[in-house]
Design an enzyme around this catalytic site. Sequence first.
Site, PDB file in Angstrom:
ATOM      1  N   THR A   1       0.828  -1.211   0.000  1.00 52.40           N
ATOM      2  CA  THR A   1       0.000   0.000   0.000  1.00 52.40           C
ATOM      3  C   THR A   1       0.860   1.258   0.000  1.00 52.40           C
ATOM      4  O   THR A   1       0.379   2.325  -0.377  1.00 52.40           O
ATOM      5  CB  THR A   1      -0.914   0.029   1.244  1.00 52.40           C
ATOM      6  OG1 THR A   1      -0.116  -0.345   2.367  1.00 52.40           O
ATOM      7  CG2 THR A   1      -2.075  -0.927   1.106  1.00 52.40           C
TER       8      THR A   1
ATOM      9  N   GLY B   1      17.914 -10.622   3.006  1.00 53.72           N
ATOM     10  CA  GLY B   1      17.028 -11.223   2.009  1.00 53.72           C
ATOM     11  C   GLY B   1      15.840 -11.943   2.626  1.00 53.72           C
ATOM     12  O   GLY B   1      15.257 -12.831   2.016  1.00 53.72           O
TER      13      GLY B   1
ATOM     14  N   GLY C   1      13.163 -10.216   4.025  1.00 55.00           N
ATOM     15  CA  GLY C   1      12.003  -9.328   4.094  1.00 55.00           C
ATOM     16  C   GLY C   1      11.921  -8.533   5.387  1.00 55.00           C
ATOM     17  O   GLY C   1      10.854  -8.030   5.736  1.00 55.00           O
TER      18      GLY C   1
ATOM     19  N   SER D   1      13.991  -5.922   5.943  1.00 58.25           N
ATOM     20  CA  SER D   1      14.550  -4.606   5.615  1.00 58.25           C
ATOM     21  C   SER D   1      15.987  -4.396   6.068  1.00 58.25           C
ATOM     22  O   SER D   1      16.322  -3.343   6.641  1.00 58.25           O
ATOM     23  CB  SER D   1      13.678  -3.485   6.200  1.00 58.25           C
ATOM     24  OG  SER D   1      12.470  -3.485   5.563  1.00 58.25           O
ATOM     25  N   SER D   2      16.822  -5.371   5.791  1.00 53.84           N
ATOM     26  CA  SER D   2      18.246  -5.169   6.084  1.00 53.84           C
ATOM     27  C   SER D   2      18.767  -3.987   5.267  1.00 53.84           C
ATOM     28  O   SER D   2      19.585  -3.200   5.763  1.00 53.84           O
ATOM     29  CB  SER D   2      19.045  -6.435   5.788  1.00 53.84           C
ATOM     30  OG  SER D   2      18.824  -6.859   4.466  1.00 53.84           O
ATOM     31  N   SER D   3      18.285  -3.832   4.042  1.00 54.97           N
ATOM     32  CA  SER D   3      18.805  -2.741   3.208  1.00 54.97           C
ATOM     33  C   SER D   3      18.441  -1.376   3.790  1.00 54.97           C
ATOM     34  O   SER D   3      19.304  -0.494   3.903  1.00 54.97           O
ATOM     35  CB  SER D   3      18.319  -2.876   1.768  1.00 54.97           C
ATOM     36  OG  SER D   3      16.946  -3.109   1.728  1.00 54.97           O
TER      37      SER D   3
ATOM     38  N   GLU E   1      17.568   4.210  -2.663  1.00 63.24           N
ATOM     39  CA  GLU E   1      17.170   2.853  -3.061  1.00 63.24           C
ATOM     40  C   GLU E   1      16.465   2.864  -4.426  1.00 63.24           C
ATOM     41  O   GLU E   1      16.686   1.994  -5.261  1.00 63.24           O
ATOM     42  CB  GLU E   1      16.282   2.234  -1.978  1.00 63.24           C
ATOM     43  CG  GLU E   1      15.877   0.834  -2.306  1.00 63.24           C
ATOM     44  CD  GLU E   1      16.057  -0.152  -1.172  1.00 63.24           C
ATOM     45  OE1 GLU E   1      16.551   0.217  -0.096  1.00 63.24           O
ATOM     46  OE2 GLU E   1      15.709  -1.322  -1.391  1.00 63.24           O
TER      47      GLU E   1
ATOM     48  N   ASP F   1       9.786   1.179   4.839  1.00 60.58           N
ATOM     49  CA  ASP F   1      10.898   0.569   5.587  1.00 60.58           C
ATOM     50  C   ASP F   1      11.820   1.632   6.164  1.00 60.58           C
ATOM     51  O   ASP F   1      12.211   1.580   7.334  1.00 60.58           O
ATOM     52  CB  ASP F   1      11.712  -0.360   4.671  1.00 60.58           C
ATOM     53  CG  ASP F   1      10.841  -1.394   3.984  1.00 60.58           C
ATOM     54  OD1 ASP F   1       9.683  -1.563   4.411  1.00 60.58           O
ATOM     55  OD2 ASP F   1      11.317  -2.030   3.026  1.00 60.58           O
TER      56      ASP F   1
HETATM   57  C1  GLA Z   1       9.048  -3.967   0.398  1.00 62.46           C
HETATM   58  C2  GLA Z   1       9.258  -2.485   0.109  1.00 62.46           C
HETATM   59  C3  GLA Z   1       8.237  -1.619   0.852  1.00 62.46           C
HETATM   60  C4  GLA Z   1       6.819  -2.129   0.653  1.00 62.46           C
HETATM   61  C5  GLA Z   1       6.740  -3.639   0.880  1.00 62.46           C
HETATM   62  C6  GLA Z   1       5.375  -4.196   0.547  1.00 62.46           C
HETATM   63  O1  GLA Z   1       9.365  -4.225   1.732  1.00 62.46           O
HETATM   64  O2  GLA Z   1      10.559  -2.103   0.503  1.00 62.46           O
HETATM   65  O3  GLA Z   1       8.364  -0.283   0.453  1.00 62.46           O
HETATM   66  O4  GLA Z   1       6.346  -1.791  -0.621  1.00 62.46           O
HETATM   67  O5  GLA Z   1       7.706  -4.346   0.120  1.00 62.46           O
HETATM   68  O6  GLA Z   1       4.431  -3.699   1.411  1.00 62.46           O
END
Ligand code: GLA
Length: 386
Positions: A35, A121, A123, A125-127, A159, A171
């Site tokens: 979203t 990797g 999900g 948000s390490s980046s 990014e 993130d």
């Molecule tokens: C990744 C992206 C976020 C978001 C999610 C899905 O984590 O980095 O910005 O779009 O996918 O909600």
Amino acid sequence: MVNLRELAQQFEERFRNAPRIFRAPGRVNLIGEHTDYNEGFVMPAAVEFSSLVAIAPRKDRKLLIQSNQFPGDLEFDVDRLPAQRTGTWRDYVLGVALALRQHGSDLQGANLLVHGNVPIGSGLSSSASIEVASALAFISLDSKRFSLPEIAKLCRQAENEYVGARVGIMDQFVSCMGKAGHALLLDCRSLEFQFAHIPAGIELVVCNTMVKHDLATGAYNQRRAECEEGVRFFAKADPGIRALRDVSSEMLERIGGDLSLTIRKRCTHVIRENQRTLDAARALGDGDLARMGKLMRESHESLRDLYEVSCRELDAMVAAAEGLPGFIGGRMTGGGFGGCTVNLVREENAADFSSQIAQRYCQATGITPQIYPCHADNGAQELSLS
Ligand code: GLA
């Protein structure tokens, strides 16, 4: 948690000067998936996993970057940073340096040591955590000040433009602004936010499926393009529509039938997920955990059936949670196609939940998962060595 003293000591051994150290966390998203780039609502929480960046200035114009996790010493001329990405972790640091410069920062020569424990990797948000910690570190040597929301935007820009992933703001924003014990309800259009208190006695059990599907980046960008197609369709009926955020359920019902099946499914997910996210913030505020759990389940079903970003392993992990004592609700978290699920679990049941879900998942898939019991943590900050 990384041992701070050790990191400072390693830094001094390598670079012969004393660093300042900045931390930025990874995140789990409780609800509001796919979203953010539709200018809608998200409800993530920062977690204890984090990246640390130690920094000290140099007298010359060199930028030396090292990491405990990744091999190789990187050396750059701060006035001639490479304009091309390499597809490796250094892009996160350099992308941020370049974005900072674009926004008026006067980059200094510096030594950096990057250390992180966010599973890569998966999900979480390490980046974003490397980007935000690097931004705070660079800014500490600079005369120009940036607010945390500005830093979040700048890291997202890095990014999008340098790393080349068309991610939204979620993130980076929660990595900057997270608060212990709380999720953050963010309006991704205005960047207004409020904290949603996670009731005492609830743990966030994050379950890593250990799979990462290669199609993730391509499919992510494809979903974005599909949403844009949806926006073009609805904007013909109402030129005020700029993003799927502006499309009501009523409008979707009224004219959505003319969309192709795929685009209709994507739009339906986003429009309903926005409403679910607002409802979830209310449910948490009211302490209505049963409702919160129901909304999380609905979110997962929608991501699986309408947005089509789940996978066999994520579905198996979500199924494995059902019926376990203390389980309130769970769903896939993050972009999808692998990575983690997030589960709300009563604290007294969290240890048993963790071992049982691991067993059930392993039986179903043959894969041994990693399970991380987490609490919502604070956002980015400088760590004190004293
Ligand atoms: C990744 C992206 C976020 C978001 C999610 C899905 O984590 O980095 O910005 O779009 O996918 O909600």
